[in-house]
Design an enzyme around this catalytic site. Sequence first.
Site, mmCIF file in Angstrom:
data_model
loop_
_atom_site.group_PDB
_atom_site.id
_atom_site.type_symbol
_atom_site.label_atom_id
_atom_site.label_comp_id
_atom_site.label_asym_id
_atom_site.label_seq_id
_atom_site.Cartn_x
_atom_site.Cartn_y
_atom_site.Cartn_z
ATOM 1 N N LYS A 1 -4.484 3.473 0.491
ATOM 2 C CA LYS A 1 -4.208 2.518 1.678
ATOM 3 C C LYS A 1 -5.083 2.893 2.951
ATOM 4 C CE LYS A 1 -0.949 0.481 -0.850
ATOM 5 N NZ LYS A 1 0.350 1.230 -1.179
ATOM 6 N N TRP B 1 9.587 -0.708 -1.830
ATOM 7 C CA TRP B 1 8.927 0.833 -2.096
ATOM 8 C C TRP B 1 10.067 1.757 -2.033
ATOM 9 C CZ3 TRP B 1 5.264 0.591 -5.235
ATOM 10 C CH2 TRP B 1 4.016 -0.202 -4.882
ATOM 11 N N ASP C 1 7.773 8.786 2.689
ATOM 12 C CA ASP C 1 6.784 7.966 2.119
ATOM 13 C C ASP C 1 6.003 7.326 3.075
ATOM 14 O OD1 ASP C 1 4.910 6.478 0.673
ATOM 15 O OD2 ASP C 1 6.452 5.047 -0.487
#
Length: 354
Positions: free
Chosen positions: A191, A100, A167
């Site tokens: 999530k 990511w 993030d």
Amino acid sequence: MKKHNFSAGPSILPQEVLLKASEAIVDYDNSGLSLIEISHRSKAFVDVMEKARALVLELLGLEGKGYKALFLQGGASSQFLMVAMNLLEKRAGYLNTGAWSQKAIKEAKLLDDIYEVASSGEANFNYIPKGYDIPSDYDYFHCTSNNTIFGTQMKAFPKCDIPMVCDMSSDIFSRQLDFSQFDIIYAGAQKNMGPAGTTLVVVKEDILGKVSRKIPSIMDYKIHIKQGSMFNTPPVFAVYTSMLTLEWLKGLGGIPGIEIENEKKARLMYSEIDLNPLFKGFAMKEDRSDMNATFNLVNDNLKDTFETMLKEAGISGVNGHRSVGGYRASMYNALPLDSVKALVEVMSELESKA
Ligand SMILES: *Cc1c(COP(=O)(O)O)cnc(C)c1O
């Protein structure tokens, strides 16, 4: 029968949230209308949006500190570009802790110069780099708090005198942190907060408006702030369901309350991984994620037996990401301790059989 849901994302939500959300799809608050067939400008929905935004700041302890919460679209993936659009003037520093982070770097590079302050790529990202320098003349520093795929988590954040962007897609609202050390926090909802379709962005207003480029409206945080997160039609169902999850979390004592549960789950999971000779953890111990535990079978011959046993125990979603292999148990906020107990039981049963 309800399964033990260890899915990495989209992932488990509290059962009571699913029930309330499903009712609202049919008839919202006894209005004779569905939540998803009313105007997003109606008082009913504006109230939902404002409540969700306020709950975010309340739970993060950021009320009255110059932050705004936005519910946007395009996933955390769109934030990779949007952050750079809004903040990158000359150069920014990125910590590379896995897939990511790399995607965030790739998008930001489209606009300007990105410097990787450190990377754990040489070890397939099984640890979090430490002791790096962040030049104070950069526009911002970007990091990923929890590396969903590799199962590592930043336990501490660097002292940073430039804006810090994080993030937090896979560990937001899961543990206590001083959230005011960050200037932008973003997270896809799917999530730890709600269904896919909305992305939470928490932004400190005073860092905006400093770049010289023209920012397209849909990418401009200032415009989203000014429009109360309603510049375009928001994903009403995802925002509503996220609001329900945030209310649920508040009812459990907020982040301090859930943190205790998350620590219990992680402790149980990792103690089984460490004590059971059939398994080996992937991430370095000190950087292990409380959200995603990654592990492998030492002997692949047991794979079929183990997976049959998992299935029989109603355990779902523990297959590892293709870049790590093995298994990954995602233990997000809504996963009950009993589900971890069920998984650990299967693992120790395998040991007694082998
Ligand atoms: C899942 C995930 C993303 C991607 O989120 P999308 O909403 O699919 O764009 C980004 N970062 C992290 C840390 C993630 O876990």
